[in-house]
Design a protein around this motif. Structure first.
Motif, short mmCIF file in Angstrom:
data_model
loop_
_atom_site.label_atom_id
_atom_site.label_comp_id
_atom_site.label_asym_id
_atom_site.label_seq_id
_atom_site.Cartn_x
_atom_site.Cartn_y
_atom_site.Cartn_z
N LEU A 9 25.58 49.75 36.84
CA LEU A 9 25.35 49.35 38.23
C LEU A 9 26.13 48.08 38.54
O LEU A 9 26.81 47.96 39.56
N ARG A 10 26.01 47.12 37.63
CA ARG A 10 26.69 45.84 37.86
C ARG A 10 28.20 46.00 37.79
O ARG A 10 28.93 45.38 38.56
N PHE A 55 26.88 58.38 31.95
CA PHE A 55 25.53 57.81 31.77
C PHE A 55 25.55 56.30 31.93
O PHE A 55 24.74 55.71 32.65
N ARG A 83 23.54 55.30 35.12
CA ARG A 83 22.13 55.27 34.74
C ARG A 83 21.69 53.95 34.11
O ARG A 83 20.53 53.78 33.80
N THR A 84 22.63 53.04 33.90
CA THR A 84 22.24 51.80 33.25
C THR A 84 22.49 50.59 34.14
O THR A 84 23.27 50.65 35.08
N ARG A 85 21.81 49.52 33.80
CA ARG A 85 21.98 48.25 34.50
C ARG A 85 23.43 47.78 34.42
O ARG A 85 24.02 47.37 35.41
N ALA A 114 17.51 47.66 30.65
CA ALA A 114 18.86 48.21 30.55
C ALA A 114 18.99 49.51 31.33
O ALA A 114 20.07 49.86 31.75
N LYS A 121 26.47 40.00 51.52
CA LYS A 121 26.91 40.23 50.14
C LYS A 121 26.30 41.53 49.65
O LYS A 121 25.44 41.55 48.78
N LYS A 128 36.74 48.89 46.11
CA LYS A 128 37.23 48.05 47.19
C LYS A 128 37.83 46.73 46.74
O LYS A 128 38.75 46.21 47.34
N ARG A 151 29.98 48.69 38.54
CA ARG A 151 30.46 49.31 39.77
C ARG A 151 30.40 48.33 40.92
O ARG A 151 31.28 48.30 41.78
N ALA A 152 29.36 47.50 40.93
CA ALA A 152 29.21 46.53 42.02
C ALA A 152 30.34 45.51 41.98
O ALA A 152 30.87 45.12 43.02
N ALA A 208 24.03 37.40 43.39
CA ALA A 208 22.82 37.90 42.75
C ALA A 208 22.59 37.19 41.43
O ALA A 208 21.65 37.49 40.71
N ALA A 236 28.81 39.99 45.95
CA ALA A 236 27.42 40.45 45.90
C ALA A 236 26.85 40.23 44.50
O ALA A 236 25.69 39.84 44.33
N VAL A 237 27.67 40.46 43.50
CA VAL A 237 27.24 40.28 42.12
C VAL A 237 27.03 38.79 41.83
O VAL A 237 26.03 38.38 41.23
N VAL A 241 24.72 36.99 38.78
CA VAL A 241 25.31 37.63 37.60
C VAL A 241 26.79 37.19 37.50
O VAL A 241 27.47 37.08 38.51
N GLU A 284 33.37 46.69 43.63
CA GLU A 284 33.27 46.91 45.07
C GLU A 284 33.16 45.60 45.83
O GLU A 284 33.83 45.38 46.83
N ASN A 285 32.26 44.75 45.40
CA ASN A 285 32.04 43.48 46.08
C ASN A 285 31.55 42.42 45.09
O ASN A 285 30.35 42.22 44.92
#
Lengths: 523, 321
Positions: free
Chosen positions: B181-182, B172, B176-178, A120, A101, B311, B184-185, B196, B192-193, B198, B188-189
């Motif tokens: 990141l999530r 930004f 640059r932020t949490r 954040a 994953k 993806k 974009r994740a 994790a 994975a999120v 979330v 993609e997959n």
């Protein structure tokens, strides 16, 4: 005889994990039936069972993917509710899935912090994770470059990232689902060293696998699952592979393949200087030369991704290449009009593809149609010039499914509703039954349970004993060693060398698979 | 071509690029989260109509803006419901919304104003008026830089500056932020999120909310900034052009700005020159007007290089067994 205790041993220390009476049904299918298990802290506990025995469902319940219909979960003696993955992580459970994953275009570091960022903004989290990874790497032999993108890492390293993710979340119970399926023997050994190190640090590890060898090698205790039930929990040192296999399947299983020595005849397949460049312009086959004789099985060993798939694709007629291939002394067309799969079949080449779901079957079509695909032009399947003889095909399909022990033997069911092993039997039945001169087989037993493995292996041997040539590609060294009459090892598009199965071992083959040149072999 | 003409064309390109840029960034947030958003077109259209209609009815462009953005968010919500909660086909949901927007705007418009689907022309406080940047007049006479500042950069409506500001802001947030990141994740997959710990669903709805807001602004600008009122089908394929620009930009904010400016420039040139005389032959105006659309087709057909889409785009997230 090993001592079998149902539901685990009594212990003085609270077990790291204790499951009591877990049941889970998906519609009419009872995936887990009243399962109780207790895992001592600081041990490696194996869970073994055939595909569909309910191992993964049980672990998914433990990781909060599914909610059990009944039963309780105790973590370190405390009853714990695990409604979602967040709760599992909070309870100290980490899971390394069979299919990783990971976000492929993220760096290792980004993957590690995903979901457990400290605020954040990313910057402080990344810095903290970088430091933490460094110390974890030193502690457990888990070296990974934190800035590499996942897509640039090999599967063995990706798996280490998954373990690091769990450790970064401070998991003290680590569940690994079929972790060695994609690893070379050397990588698997490395993984086992890591797992031993984690156990020595007091972590509890649950290892789900269908490979008996791994269970014997690394676990302290082992639980066996069969058809949704936990049939036994035994101490590993008190048992042996034959006994475990019997517990898994419910009957005696032949682990070694029984075969008479090969009687190789004339060369059926000759490959010379075969080269192939893929769609991305990468040369995948770099001058392959080999031959397969009638009545012989040539096994191609190698870590997946070293050109074996491309070799099968070229031979099977769905990739173009340069070089020369002769079948029964007649050259075959590699690039022109007759370079397709249908022409290959006419030349007596049958193909059990590596990925049966992608290339072997049409998953949404019923079994009876899948049983004739590729051969559906055959005159005996036609009613007249326009129409196919469906009644005849159905009849043939039913007969084949009965003889190949496809369960359930219902040709009207869609391919996707069969288990992996039975899907594979459908493909094998189709390809073998047309009496080919040359059989190409890719990963014949990937995702297939022990009972079906035995059956499929017997079919391949029987074909060879009839005097047919077989080219076998497998990433399972055990399979290569037990089936092949000759073994060729592929690495990076080359043949590293050839060996006879009784004059080599997994260690030597493993080195060749890793590209280490052996004495007397040309690189 | 003199300097002033260049400034004027650039100025026009910036204005024409603004709705494209806002819609493109809307699509960027949506698709980065794994939801294809072919419904940008419908959202622009709905927002353009409701902003113009409410501005006309109340006399306040700000109420119009609220109404426009709200309608676009509502569309986004429906798209989210279809593609996230009910795991439906995202393309079909998007196309359906486009058709719905095209019909409902004309229907309500005709019933409300009786002008054949148009809203009354907006004027005064019903429209966004140009904002003069500080010292715009003072520096206007400085050679080169003066006109660039006072004619090209100054004198647009507030939404143009908002759109431009959204570019670095989006960058930004994404990198640059949490949350970024999530987000974009999850495109993609999503597995994975999910593993994790979330919520995939919450993240994707958040993306829908952002996309709805940005796309709403695009529609508002179209009807109350660029034009003075709503006319039927006024989005004129801008949602699709924004999608093409998004692919051209490979789902990156700064590149989205460059791509939409290119489209804006083509439109501006077509507006400015009727027939371009090259001496030996004349390029007809129709060709110039068709250029943005031709470019769109070329890019969507994959001639813009191999673009690697998020993806998990287009696939509903279903937990596997």
């Amino acid at each position: 005889m090993a001592e079998v205790t149902k539901g685990g041993q009594q212990a003085t220390v609270a077990p790291a994990i204790e499951l009591r009476g877990i049941s889970k049904a998906f519609g009419p299918v009872q995936a887990n039936k009243d399962i109780s298990i207790s895992v001592q802290p600081g041990t490696i506990h194996g869970i073994i069972g055939e595909n569909g025995a309910g191992k993964s469902t049980l672990m998914s319940i433990l990781y909060g993917f599914y909610k059990a219909d009944e039963g309780q979960i105790f973590i370190h003696g405390k009853e714990t509710q695990i409604p979602d993955s967040q709760a599992a992580i909070a309870a100290g459970i980490g899971m390394v899935f069979q299919h990783f994953k990971l976000v492929e275009n993220f760096s290792v570091l980004e993957n590690v912090i995903l979901g457990v960022e400290d605020g954040a903004m990313l910057k402080p989290s990344l810095a903290k994770a970088r430091k933490s990874l460094k110390s974890l790497a030193e502690e457990y032999e888990l070296h990974v470059d934190p800035d590499m993108l996942i897509e640039d890492l090999g599967v063995g390293v990706q798996q280490r990232v998954e373990i690091l993710k769990a450790l970064y979340r401070e998991a003290d119970i680590l569940i690994l689902d079929e972790p060695t399926g994609v690893l070379t023997p050397a990588e698997a050994d490395h993984l086992f060293r890591i797992l031993n190190g984690l156990r020595d640090q007091g972590k509890t590890i649950i290892l789900i696998t269908h490979k008996l060898r791994e269970i014997m090698e690394i676990t302290d205790t082992v639980s066996v699952m069969r058809r949704g039930e936990m049939t036994a929990t035994v101490k590993t040192k008190d048992t042996n592979p034959e006994h475990l296999a019997e517990l898994m399947v419910g009957r005696k299983v032949l682990l070694r393949v029984d075969k008479v020595p090969a009687k190789p005849g004339k060369k059926v397949l000759e490959v010379e200087n075969l080269r192939m460049v893929d769609d991305h312009g990468v040369e995948r086959l770099k001058g392959i030369s080999l031959n397969v004789r009638a009545g012989e099985i040539l096994g191609i060993a190698g870590v997946s991704g070293n050109g074996q798939s491309q070799l099968l694709e070229v031979l099977g007629g769905y990739a173009k290449a340069t070089g020369e291939i002769r079948v029964n002394d007649e050259p075959i067309d590699l690039t022109g009009k007759y370079s397709d799969g249908r022409s290959r079949r006419r030349r007596g080449i049958a193909h059990v593809p590596e990925d049966r779901q992608e290339h072997g079957l049409i998953m949404d079509f019923p079994a009876w149609q899948n049983v004739v695909f590729g051969y559906h032009h055959a005159p005996e399947y036609q009613k007249n010039k326009l129409l196919m003889d469906n009644a005849k095909i159905l009849e043939v399909a039913q007969d084949k499914m009965d003889r190949f022990d496809v369960r359930p033997p219902n040709p009207l069911l869609e391919a996707k509703s069969f288990s992996g092993g039975n899907q594979q039997k459908i493909v094998v039945a189709r390809e073998i039954e047309r009496n080919p001169d040359l059989l190409l087989v890719g990963q014949p037993t990937r995702g297939v349970d022990i009972g079906a493995i035995e059956f499929i292996h017997k079919q391949i041997i029987a074909l060879r004993d009839e005097g047919k040539a077989v080219l076998l590609v497998s990433v399972e060294l055990e399979e290569i060693l037990s089936l092949s009459d000759r073994i060729a090892v592929m690495f990076d598009g080359h043949i590293m060398g050839e060996r006879l199965p009784d004059q080599t071992d997994e260690r030597e083959l493993g080195l060749m698979m890793a590209g280490v040149t052996q004495e007397g072999d040309a690189a | 071509m003199d300097f002033l003409t260049i400034i004027q064309i650039a100025d026009s390109a910036l204005r024409l690029a603004t709705p494209l840029l806002l819609a493109c960034l809307a699509g960027l947030f949506s698709e980065r989260a794994g939801i294809f958003d072919i419904g940008l077109e419908g959202k622009i259209l709905a927002s353009a109509f409701f902003s113009a209609a409410v501005a006309a009815a109340t006399g306040s462009v700000w109420l119009g803006l609220l109404a426009g953005v709200a309608s676009s968010i509502a569309f986004s919500g429906v798209h989210g419901l279809a593609s996230i909660t009910f795991q439906g086909n995202q393309l079909i949901s998007g196309v359906a919304l486009n058709f719905f927007a095209s019909g409902i705007t004309i229907l309500i418009g005709t019933a409300w104003f009786g002008l054949g689907g148009r809203t009354p022309s907006l004027s005064g406080g019903q429209r966004f008026s140009p904002v003069e940047l500080p010292f715009a007049n003072a520096v206007a006479d400085v050679p080169i830089l003066g006109p660039i500042y006072s004619d090209l950069l100054s004198g647009h409506t507030i939404l143009v500056y908002v759109a431009l500001l959204m570019v670095p802001l989006s960058w930004f947030v994404l990198y640059r932020t949490r949350f970024g990141l999530r987000l974009r994740a999850v495109g993609e997959n999503p597995a994975a999120v999910d593993t994790a710990g979330v919520s995939v669903i919450r993240l994707r709805y958040a993306a829908m909310l952002i996309a709805g807001t940005l796309c709403g602004l695009a529609g508002v600008y179209l009807a109350t900034g660029l034009a003075a009122g709503f006319v039927k089908e006024m989005s004129a394929g801008r949602g699709y052009i924004a999608l093409a620009a998004l692919i051209f930009a490979r789902w990156r904010p700064w590149h989205a700005l460059y791509a939409t400016l290119l489209f804006g420039l083509l439109e501006a040139i077509a507006n400015r020159y009727q027939n371009i005389d090259l001496g030996t032959f004349v390029i007809p105006v129709q060709f110039m007007q068709a250029l943005p659309y031709i470019l769109t087709v070329i890019i969507l057909a994959g001639f813009g290089g191999t673009a690697v889409a998020p993806k998990a785009g287009g696939q509903p997230y279903v937990k596997e067994r």
